[in-house]
Scaffold this motif. Structure first.
Motif, PDB file in Angstrom:
ATOM      1  N   ALA B 145     -20.816 -20.867   4.464  1.00 49.57           N
ATOM      2  CA  ALA B 145     -19.375 -20.958   4.725  1.00 49.57           C
ATOM      3  C   ALA B 145     -18.822 -19.578   5.079  1.00 49.57           C
ATOM      4  N   ALA B 146     -19.316 -18.532   4.384  1.00 49.85           N
ATOM      5  CA  ALA B 146     -18.852 -17.166   4.669  1.00 49.85           C
ATOM      6  C   ALA B 146     -19.248 -16.759   6.084  1.00 49.85           C
ATOM      7  N   VAL B 147     -20.502 -17.058   6.480  1.00 47.60           N
ATOM      8  CA  VAL B 147     -20.965 -16.699   7.830  1.00 47.60           C
ATOM      9  C   VAL B 147     -20.121 -17.420   8.889  1.00 47.60           C
ATOM     10  N   LEU B 148     -19.941 -18.735   8.717  1.00 43.86           N
ATOM     11  CA  LEU B 148     -19.187 -19.511   9.714  1.00 43.86           C
ATOM     12  C   LEU B 148     -17.732 -19.041   9.792  1.00 43.86           C
ATOM     13  N   GLY B 149     -17.131 -18.833   8.628  1.00 42.07           N
ATOM     14  CA  GLY B 149     -15.716 -18.434   8.577  1.00 42.07           C
ATOM     15  C   GLY B 149     -15.510 -17.052   9.190  1.00 42.07           C
ATOM     16  N   ALA B 151     -17.607 -15.235  11.113  1.00 39.58           N
ATOM     17  CA  ALA B 151     -18.025 -15.141  12.518  1.00 39.58           C
ATOM     18  C   ALA B 151     -16.964 -15.747  13.443  1.00 39.58           C
ATOM     19  N   SER B 152     -16.410 -16.907  13.044  1.00 38.46           N
ATOM     20  CA  SER B 152     -15.405 -17.556  13.894  1.00 38.46           C
ATOM     21  C   SER B 152     -14.144 -16.700  13.983  1.00 38.46           C
ATOM     22  N   GLN B 159     -12.007 -11.517  20.853  1.00 35.73           N
ATOM     23  CA  GLN B 159     -11.485 -12.026  22.122  1.00 35.73           C
ATOM     24  C   GLN B 159     -10.085 -11.472  22.405  1.00 35.73           C
ATOM     25  N   PHE B 160      -9.298 -11.294  21.358  1.00 39.69           N
ATOM     26  CA  PHE B 160      -7.939 -10.748  21.529  1.00 39.69           C
ATOM     27  C   PHE B 160      -7.938  -9.218  21.492  1.00 39.69           C
ATOM     28  N   ARG B 161      -9.139  -8.621  21.520  1.00 37.97           N
ATOM     29  CA  ARG B 161      -9.324  -7.170  21.574  1.00 37.97           C
ATOM     30  C   ARG B 161      -8.708  -6.446  20.371  1.00 37.97           C
ATOM     31  N   LEU B 162      -8.729  -7.100  19.223  1.00 42.98           N
ATOM     32  CA  LEU B 162      -8.195  -6.476  18.007  1.00 42.98           C
ATOM     33  C   LEU B 162      -9.287  -5.749  17.210  1.00 42.98           C
ATOM     34  N   ALA B 171     -25.180 -11.755  10.837  1.00 45.68           N
ATOM     35  CA  ALA B 171     -25.155 -13.081  10.195  1.00 45.68           C
ATOM     36  C   ALA B 171     -25.935 -13.084   8.883  1.00 45.68           C
ATOM     37  N   LEU B 172     -27.161 -12.533   8.903  1.00 48.12           N
ATOM     38  CA  LEU B 172     -27.987 -12.595   7.687  1.00 48.12           C
ATOM     39  C   LEU B 172     -27.423 -11.758   6.541  1.00 48.12           C
TER      40      LEU B 172
END
Lengths: 65, 196
Positions: B145-149, B151-152, B159-162, B171-172
């Motif tokens: 859940a931590a990786v998915l949350g 990473a997303s 993408q918003f260059r922040l 990931a690992l």
């Protein structure tokens, strides 16, 4: 699920560790089952029933969920 | 004997954490370069060998041999990971890695990562205590859940260059740290409730 593990242990003067040793599991497991935080699988429930020489339904009963 | 071995295991893991923290501070402050940092970390990781042995002694009389085997496999994989990572990064900085050579060098730290994932899978298969197995699976799911949350969320921030670009190999470490924290907290809660 509710259970009578604590009472049954007390009747035999067993500690949680004594029961854990008889079941071949950790003391944390016995504690979690006894407090209703973890419902054992059917095989483990049958092993518990065999150790106390009682039918499963005399040890475990459905909770009020 | 068991409590002595337990305290010995604690001593070795505390020593390793202190050594890793000191090396990290030296690297972050620029006192040492990356290569020196990796060599020092690889040496510090040798502290995990007596840790694993002490842990095995403390549990030799218990039923839980699965966790001893898991720790041994993770220690070996981690040692190989640090070595592979150090070699890969050093080579990347000193020569132009391309094609098949780059693929082989990239595999150096990745194969030990597969070893860690395999060690986790073997632990879940070998652990005979179903409650401990259930707890390990819950901790692994929290790690996922931590990786998915993260990473997303990071992906959109990027993408918003922040935020700067983050490599996929993060990931690992994120999964392992979140899983380790979850295991620690769940285990601490259970030991506290069991009065240990």
């Amino acid at each position: 699920m509710n259970n009578r593990l604590k009472v049954l242990r007390a009747e035999r003067d067993w500690s949680q560790q004594d029961l854990a040793d008889r079941l071949g599991v950790s003391r944390q497991s016995v504690n979690a089952i006894e407090k209703g935080r973890y419902d054992p699988s059917l095989p483990l429930a049958f092993r518990i029933a065999a150790i106390f020489e009682k039918p499963i339904e005399d040890i475990f009963e459905p909770g009020l969920e | 004997m068991t409590s002595t071995a337990n305290s010995a295991a604690r001593k070795w893991i505390v020593l390793f954490v202190i050594a890793a923290a000191v090396i990290s501070v030296l690297k972050l402050t620029g006192a040492i370069d990356s290569t020196t940092g990796f060599i020092l970390l690889a040496v510090a990781m040798l502290l995990l060998i007596p840790f694993q042995r002490a842990l095995a002694r403390s549990r030799s009389s218990g039923a839980n041999q699965a966790s001893v085997r898991y720790t041994r496999r993770i220690v070996i994989s981690s040692l190989l990971y640090v070595l592979g990572l150090g070699i890969a990064i050093t080579l990347d900085r000193r020569m132009e890695l391309t094609g098949a050579m780059a693929l082989v060098i990239a595999l150096l730290p990745v194969l030990p990562i597969f070893g860690m994932i395999w060690a986790m899978a073997r632990y879940i298969i070998e652990e005979k205590d179903e409650f401990l197995r259930h707890r390990a699976i819950m901790a692994a799911l929290i790690g996922l859940a931590a990786v998915l949350g993260i990473a997303s969320f990071w992906g959109f921030l990027e993408q918003f260059r922040l935020v700067p670009h983050a490599y996929g190999w993060w990931a690992l470490p994120i999964w392992a740290i979140a899983m380790g924290l979850a295991q620690g907290i769940l285990g601490w809660r259970d030991r506290r409730e069991a009065g240990e």
